[in-house]
Design an enzyme around this catalytic site. Structure first.
Site, PDB file in Angstrom:
ATOM      1  N   SER A  28       1.761 -19.887 -11.133  1.00 55.47           N
ATOM      2  CA  SER A  28       2.102 -19.382 -12.465  1.00 55.47           C
ATOM      3  C   SER A  28       0.890 -18.761 -13.152  1.00 55.47           C
ATOM      4  O   SER A  28       0.982 -18.308 -14.291  1.00 55.47           O
ATOM      5  CB  SER A  28       2.678 -20.513 -13.334  1.00 55.47           C
ATOM      6  N   ASN A 115       2.056 -32.481 -16.455  1.00 61.83           N
ATOM      7  CA  ASN A 115       3.347 -32.452 -17.168  1.00 61.83           C
ATOM      8  C   ASN A 115       3.171 -32.597 -18.680  1.00 61.83           C
ATOM      9  O   ASN A 115       3.782 -31.864 -19.457  1.00 61.83           O
ATOM     10  CB  ASN A 115       4.268 -33.544 -16.637  1.00 61.83           C
ATOM     11  N   THR A 160      32.697  -1.280 -46.318  1.00 57.57           N
ATOM     12  CA  THR A 160      33.235  -2.380 -45.520  1.00 57.57           C
ATOM     13  C   THR A 160      34.054  -1.671 -44.451  1.00 57.57           C
ATOM     14  O   THR A 160      34.626  -0.603 -44.716  1.00 57.57           O
ATOM     15  CB  THR A 160      34.128  -3.345 -46.332  1.00 57.57           C
ATOM     16  N   HIS A 161      34.078  -2.207 -43.252  1.00 53.11           N
ATOM     17  CA  HIS A 161      34.729  -1.554 -42.101  1.00 53.11           C
ATOM     18  C   HIS A 161      34.159  -0.153 -41.859  1.00 53.11           C
ATOM     19  O   HIS A 161      34.846   0.712 -41.340  1.00 53.11           O
ATOM     20  CB  HIS A 161      36.251  -1.440 -42.292  1.00 53.11           C
ATOM     21  N   SER A 282      12.855  15.954 -28.857  1.00 49.30           N
ATOM     22  CA  SER A 282      13.565  16.026 -27.587  1.00 49.30           C
ATOM     23  C   SER A 282      12.803  16.981 -26.678  1.00 49.30           C
ATOM     24  O   SER A 282      12.185  17.936 -27.151  1.00 49.30           O
ATOM     25  CB  SER A 282      14.981  16.539 -27.843  1.00 49.30           C
ATOM     26  N   LYS A 288      15.665  18.734 -32.580  1.00 44.90           N
ATOM     27  CA  LYS A 288      15.952  17.302 -32.754  1.00 44.90           C
ATOM     28  C   LYS A 288      14.784  16.456 -33.217  1.00 44.90           C
ATOM     29  O   LYS A 288      13.633  16.703 -32.893  1.00 44.90           O
ATOM     30  CB  LYS A 288      16.476  16.720 -31.434  1.00 44.90           C
ATOM     31  N   ASN A 290      14.375  12.290 -33.226  1.00 41.22           N
ATOM     32  CA  ASN A 290      15.122  11.109 -32.784  1.00 41.22           C
ATOM     33  C   ASN A 290      14.588   9.818 -33.399  1.00 41.22           C
ATOM     34  O   ASN A 290      13.381   9.644 -33.513  1.00 41.22           O
ATOM     35  CB  ASN A 290      15.074  10.999 -31.265  1.00 41.22           C
ATOM     36  N   GLU A 295      16.079   2.550 -32.500  1.00 42.76           N
ATOM     37  CA  GLU A 295      16.865   2.435 -31.266  1.00 42.76           C
ATOM     38  C   GLU A 295      16.221   1.429 -30.313  1.00 42.76           C
ATOM     39  O   GLU A 295      16.903   0.626 -29.675  1.00 42.76           O
ATOM     40  CB  GLU A 295      16.968   3.797 -30.572  1.00 42.76           C
ATOM     41  N   TYR A 322      10.167 -34.246 -15.733  1.00 44.09           N
ATOM     42  CA  TYR A 322       9.698 -32.894 -15.429  1.00 44.09           C
ATOM     43  C   TYR A 322      10.338 -32.375 -14.143  1.00 44.09           C
ATOM     44  O   TYR A 322      10.469 -33.102 -13.161  1.00 44.09           O
ATOM     45  CB  TYR A 322       8.162 -32.878 -15.276  1.00 44.09           C
ATOM     46  N   GLN A 327       8.575 -24.368 -15.293  1.00 47.49           N
ATOM     47  CA  GLN A 327       7.557 -23.313 -15.218  1.00 47.49           C
ATOM     48  C   GLN A 327       8.151 -21.974 -15.671  1.00 47.49           C
ATOM     49  O   GLN A 327       7.433 -21.087 -16.122  1.00 47.49           O
ATOM     50  CB  GLN A 327       7.020 -23.217 -13.786  1.00 47.49           C
ATOM     51  N   LYS A 330       7.889 -20.173 -19.483  1.00 48.81           N
ATOM     52  CA  LYS A 330       6.769 -19.448 -20.092  1.00 48.81           C
ATOM     53  C   LYS A 330       7.008 -17.964 -20.266  1.00 48.81           C
ATOM     54  O   LYS A 330       6.812 -17.416 -21.359  1.00 48.81           O
ATOM     55  CB  LYS A 330       5.493 -19.709 -19.297  1.00 48.81           C
TER      56      LYS A 330
HETATM   57  N1  ARG Z   1       2.490 -24.713 -13.859  1.00 50.94           N
HETATM   58  C1  ARG Z   1       3.284 -25.839 -14.177  1.00 50.94           C
HETATM   59  C2  ARG Z   1       4.313 -25.452 -15.232  1.00 50.94           C
HETATM   60  O1  ARG Z   1       4.154 -24.437 -15.791  1.00 50.94           O
HETATM   61  C3  ARG Z   1       2.438 -26.946 -14.705  1.00 50.94           C
HETATM   62  C4  ARG Z   1       3.040 -28.309 -14.559  1.00 50.94           C
HETATM   63  C5  ARG Z   1       3.165 -28.677 -13.135  1.00 50.94           C
HETATM   64  N2  ARG Z   1       3.586 -29.995 -12.952  1.00 50.94           N
HETATM   65  C6  ARG Z   1       4.007 -30.462 -11.758  1.00 50.94           C
HETATM   66  N3  ARG Z   1       4.368 -31.685 -11.702  1.00 50.94           N
HETATM   67  N4  ARG Z   1       4.072 -29.673 -10.719  1.00 50.94           N
HETATM   68  O2  ARG Z   1       5.288 -26.137 -15.516  1.00 50.94           O
END
Ligand code: ARG
Length: 468
Positions: A28, A115, A160-161, A282, A288, A290, A295, A322, A327, A330
């Site tokens: 990660s 964790n 409205t509408h 454009s 144009k 835009n 958008e 966990y 992971q 993120k």
């Molecule tokens: N890179 C892991 C995550 O984002 C960190 C935690 C990993 N924990 C484990 N028990 N493998 O969740």
């Protein structure tokens, strides 16, 4: 042969290194490097706690804190660029610390697991980002407010509408968005309490046999409290989901305003002109201009809804505690934050310098429709005619006027009187657009007095919040 860092990471239970493709799949670091500053700060607090509780010596604690600070400086200078062999930001920092400090670095992970560590990092990151977003929400409100202040007596058709309904003060229309954004801010302030809880000390899932002080780490890191249950502490991602939900609503609001701006900029509406600062051309049609900004905001909204969905689905089938599925939170979270922030910035600029209202066109629009029909019915109702009866009479006069290609203001007093004897010459005033708007002076209505009060209240609220 030199073992790769990832084969060194694990205990001696492991004999061979990960398959390179699996190492890549597992890693990660490509995205969680975003958390590095929080990981360092969190680790510094953990080291201080280990020293305070006597789990390590004060000198060791100090060394760890300094070493982590060195990594921070290296990172800021662009000299710390861990690769995929490090798996994730937590291992990357620990390996670098070991290179810098030697054996003492190996004590840092006492009474901790990745964790609880990753949970703390993510919360610290999100807490900061929520503060940035709250500031941006205020700036966006300020831009709406400035436009509103300049347009109390500018009238705009209300719909409205998407059918012309009743005319409005343009300020009233803009203030509706100020209020929506106020709810967004309040939502963030509320969920921040649930983001700002420390999972540190929950360990892998069950706590730790070491005599740690969870309240001390929580306090050092500015957390409001610590999770009461270690299993809940490492497996809670509600805070991320709540945030994605609040972010989705922010984008719902931006997207609705975007849609209005796109409509207003069309030839058919022509309520605004886009300035060259925020509009694009454009490649083929030279005439144009835009509305790319609104958008794109409208388009990016779907992507944030997608992240909310991903997070919900990520969690729903997970047994405690966990699971590596986490992971995946993120990228969803980072992209949600980045998208909300980029959209808020672009929309604020768009309001500040990207559009100009066209007062003449707006005045013509509100003067040339039947959006004063309710006011004729209200006029009769005020003279004692039951509203439903008045409503039916006005329906009839709208129909005959439409076929005669006339507006209500074009009817003669005789024509009004033949409809109902209660009409007098003040009917013309009563149905003039300005009066139609001014009259709706009920609390929260578009009447100018109400709008001025709402403007003053919003300005005061924003000022107080900015000073806070
Ligand atoms: N890179 C892991 C995550 O984002 C960190 C935690 C990993 N924990 C484990 N028990 N493998 O969740």
């Amino acid at each position: 042969m030199n073992p790769s860092p990832s084969s060194q990471t694990w205990s001696q239970r492991f004999e061979t290194a990960l398959h390179p493709a699996i190492a890549q799949f597992n890693a990660s670091i490509g995205f969680d490097i975003e958390l590095i500053e929080y990981d360092l700060t969190g680790s510094q607090a953990h080291a201080k706690m280990l020293a305070k509780t006597g789990i390590i010596s004060p000198e060791e604690g100090e060394q760890l804190v300094q070493g982590l600070e060195m990594i921070r400086q290296e990172y800021r200078r662009g000299e710390f660029n861990p690769g995929v062999e490090e798996e994730d930001v937590h291992f990357a920092v620990e390996h670098r610390l070991t290179q810098l400090l030697g054996d003492v670095a190996k004590k840092l992970h006492t009474a901790r697991s990745r964790n609880d560590q990753v949970g703390a990092d993510t919360r610290l990151y999100l807490r900061d980002q929520i503060h940035h977003i709250q500031t941006q929400l205020r700036q966006f409100q300020q831009a709406l407010l400035s436009l509103a202040q300049a347009n109390v007596e500018t009238l705009i058709p209300g719909y409205t509408h998407l059918q012309r309904a009743q005319p409005l003060s343009l300020a009233h229309h803009l203030l509706a968005y100020v209020d929506m954004i106020q709810r967004d801010s309040a939502r963030l302030a509320d969920l921040l309490h649930r983001v700002n809880i420390s999972p540190l000390g929950c360990g892998a899932l069950a706590g730790t046999p070491f005599p740690i002080d969870r309240h001390y780490t929580a306090e050092l890191l500015g957390f409001e409290s610590a999770y009461a249950n270690s299993l809940d502490g490492v497996s809670d991602r509600d805070f991320a989901i709540e945030f994605a939900c609040a972010a989705s609503l922010i984008l719902v609001h931006l997207s609705r305003l975007s849609e209005e701006i796109i409509l207003w900029a069309s030839e058919e509406f022509s309520f605004i002109t886009l300035t060259d600062r925020c509009a694009t051309g454009s490649s083929i049609m030279p005439q144009k201009k835009n509305p790319d900004v609104p958008e794109l905001v409208r388009g990016k909204t779907g992507r944030v809804f997608g992240h909310l969905q991903s997070l919900l689905v990520m969690v729903k089938g997970l047994p405690l505690a966990y699971n590596k599925d986490f992971q995946e939170d993120k990228e969803a979270l980072f992209d949600t934050v980045n998208t909300v922030r980029a959209c808020l910035q672009a929309m604020t600029i768009l309001l500040e310098e990207g559009l100009e209202f066209r007062p003449t066109r707006l005045a013509d629009a509100v003067a040339s429709d039947f959006s004063n029909a309710t006011d004729v019915a209200d006029y009769l109702a005020a003279k004692g005619v039951p509203f439903r009866e008045a409503y039916n009479l006005v329906g009839k006069v709208v129909k005959t006027s439409l076929s005669a290609n006339k507006l209500l203001k074009d009817l003669t007093l005789e024509e009004w009187r033949s409809l109902h004897p209660a009409f007098e010459s003040d009917i013309y005033d009563a149905i003039a657009p300005r009066q139609v708007v001014a009259a709706r002076n009920s609390v929260g209505g578009t009447g100018f007095d109400q709008v001025r009060q709402a403007l003053a209240a919003a300005a005061e609220r924003l000022k107080a919040e900015a000073e806070n």
